[in-house]
Design an enzyme around this catalytic site. Structure first.
Site, short mmCIF file in Angstrom:
data_model
loop_
_atom_site.label_atom_id
_atom_site.label_comp_id
_atom_site.label_asym_id
_atom_site.label_seq_id
_atom_site.Cartn_x
_atom_site.Cartn_y
_atom_site.Cartn_z
N ASP A 165 -5.01 -71.18 149.97
CA ASP A 165 -5.14 -71.74 151.55
C ASP A 165 -4.81 -71.72 152.65
OD1 ASP A 165 -2.85 -73.44 150.43
OD2 ASP A 165 -3.71 -75.81 150.65
N SER A 225 7.93 -100.01 149.91
CA SER A 225 6.61 -99.94 149.17
C SER A 225 7.37 -100.17 147.28
CB SER A 225 7.40 -98.40 148.91
OG SER A 225 6.45 -97.63 147.73
N SER A 237 3.35 -85.74 140.69
CA SER A 237 2.58 -85.31 139.92
C SER A 237 1.76 -84.12 140.43
CB SER A 237 1.62 -86.67 139.39
OG SER A 237 0.87 -86.66 140.49
N GLY A 238 1.77 -83.94 141.60
CA GLY A 238 0.89 -82.31 141.98
C GLY A 238 -0.70 -82.92 142.43
N LEU A 239 -0.63 -84.64 142.23
CA LEU A 239 -2.01 -84.77 142.86
C LEU A 239 -2.01 -85.66 144.14
CD1 LEU A 239 -3.12 -86.94 139.84
CD2 LEU A 239 -3.24 -84.85 140.39
N ASP A 253 -4.90 -80.24 150.72
CA ASP A 253 -4.81 -81.91 150.68
C ASP A 253 -5.35 -82.58 151.46
OD1 ASP A 253 -3.30 -80.39 148.72
OD2 ASP A 253 -1.66 -80.54 148.91
C1 GLA Z 1 0.28 -77.77 147.38
C2 GLA Z 1 -0.24 -78.09 148.79
C3 GLA Z 1 -1.38 -76.86 149.43
C4 GLA Z 1 -2.13 -75.56 147.92
C5 GLA Z 1 -1.29 -76.30 146.64
C6 GLA Z 1 -2.10 -74.87 146.74
O1 GLA Z 1 -1.10 -78.68 146.82
O2 GLA Z 1 0.10 -78.60 149.34
O3 GLA Z 1 -1.76 -77.19 150.25
O4 GLA Z 1 -0.99 -74.80 148.58
O5 GLA Z 1 -0.21 -76.62 147.02
O6 GLA Z 1 -2.88 -74.68 145.83
#
Ligand code: GLA
Length: 388
Positions: A36, A67, A125-127, A175
């Site tokens: 992206d 929070s 978590s990467g979410l 995201d």
């Molecule tokens: C993170 C970043 C996104 C994207 C992903 C990898 O989530 O915020 O913009 O670059 O990593 O695809």
């Protein structure tokens, strides 16, 4: 949830005034990773888990945050005169960054507010818990300060702008876009070069989307995320000496192979190769899905992971362990890391009748090899950010 939060709101901030509530989801990317910021395609979807916010406008310029996920921090006080990023501000850097972005974009926020948050996205978590907080703030600001002209895509762009310039993480648009624009039971096929997008229905008959969270904590700021981005930019500049392109996403695999020698460093060449091939893979994957070929989609997910592991080098032992254990199971259509990598989660498409096995077997393998447990979530695709 709303009632419990309302009680908490009154307890923390006191009674009176109109309290409005908002929700922004988390997201999972099915395929199209680290494309992206290279002008490529992504294929994320919004989840039904996310961040709830209760917000009440104030008459002065105070900002008060609380929070329910970080109760020990208590109430964090600040003001509209203090819109600077600081380590001490912790999670409140995200709503503050969003206020700052609104101001920068010509939509002044001239009165403060009280904000109570609760999120059920596993932290770091990467979410995209941080993009979810940014987006829920954006939706609240648009509504409370009556900026009707701001679109949901604008909110996504302001979120990315604040993340890039306030929080100093050079992320792409995926995201914030998927969180703002998500649609129940659909993934978003987004061209990040033009922001053109289409919704693709995800009809997984007899299958589930399972997320495995490695519990390896990381933040994008301290990861190699910005470094990867710079490597791609340098590689692009080298390729531009031999071909008239404005992003890696414009190249097909063959076109890249032909000119790749223009990239002087072999590591950088692999980084660019991933960006080009992953983009093409994403285009093929979406077309496979549209033809009902879920097996092909799954194979492309697996190929995506291999490329992220070997060429882009953003997986690591934890994510590789989760994915390899998944690949060894019958009934797993595809499995890959999702998000930035370096920890965080994997996403797998799993046949209904093996979901329990998946959680047991992958979980056991992971604990044995890594020493601590992974968490598993069977997720549903939900709608984008909104007032609730
Ligand atoms: C993170 C970043 C996104 C994207 C992903 C990898 O989530 O915020 O913009 O670059 O990593 O695809």
């Amino acid at each position: 949830m709303k009632a419990k939060m309302m009680k908490e709101f009154t307890k923390i901030f006191g009674e009176g005034g109109e309290v409005r509530s908002y929700f922004a989801p988390g997201r999972v990317n099915l395929i199209g990773e680290h494309t992206d910021y290279n002008g490529g395609h992504v294929f994320p979807c919004a989840l039904t888990i996310g961040t709830y916010a209760l917000v009440r406008k104030r008459e002065d310029n105070k900002l008060r945050f609380y929070s329910m996920n970080f109760e020990k921090l208590g109430m964090v006080e600040s003001s509209l005169d203090d819109l600077v990023e600081s380590k001490a501000a912790g999670w409140t850097n995200y709503p503050k960054g969003m206020i700052w972005a609104f101001n920068q974009k010509g939509f002044p926020i001239d009165k403060g507010f009280d904000m109570l948050l609760f999120g059920n996205i596993p932290n770091a978590s990467g979410l995209s818990s941080s993009a979810s907080v940014e987006t829920v703030t954006g939706v609240a600001l648009k509504d409370l300060y009556e900026y009707e002209d701001i679109s949901m895509i604008d909110i996504a762009l302001y979120g990315q702008y604040s993340e890039n310039n306030f929080n100093k993480v050079n992320c792409g648009i995926m995201d914030q876009f998927s969180i703002a624009m998500g649609k129940k039971d659909n993934a978003i096929f987004l061209d990040t070069a033009t922001l053109e997008y289409t919704y693709a229905p995800i009809k997984l008959d007899g299958m589930k989307i399972v997320i495995a969270c490695s519990n390896k904590k990381r933040g994008l700021g301290d990861s190699k995320y910005n470094e990867r981005r710079t490597e791609c930019e340098t590689a692009l500049a080298e390729l531009q000496k031999v071909k008239d392109i404005s992003s890696l996403g414009e190249l097909t695999e063959d076109e890249f192979d032909e000119i790749q020698d223009a990239i002087k460093d072999s590591t950088r060449r692999r980084r660019a190769k991933h960006a080009v091939y992953e983009n093409q893979r994403t285009i093929h994957a979406v077309s496979a899905l549209q033809h009902g070929d879920i097996q092909e989609f799954g194979e492309l997910m697996n190929a995506s992971h291999i490329s992220l592991r070997d060429d882009y080098e953003v997986t690591g032992l934890e994510l590789d362990t989760l994915v390899e254990a998944a690949w060894n199971l019958n009934g797993v259509i595809g499995s890959r890391m999702t998000g930035a990598g370096f920890g965080g989660c994997t996403v797998s498409i799993v046949m209904d009748d093996v979901v329990d096995d998946f959680i047991n077997v992958v979980g056991r393998n992971y604990k044995k090899k890594i020493g601590y447990a992974a968490d598993f979530y069977v997720v549903e695709i939900g709608d984008g950010a909104r007032r609730i």
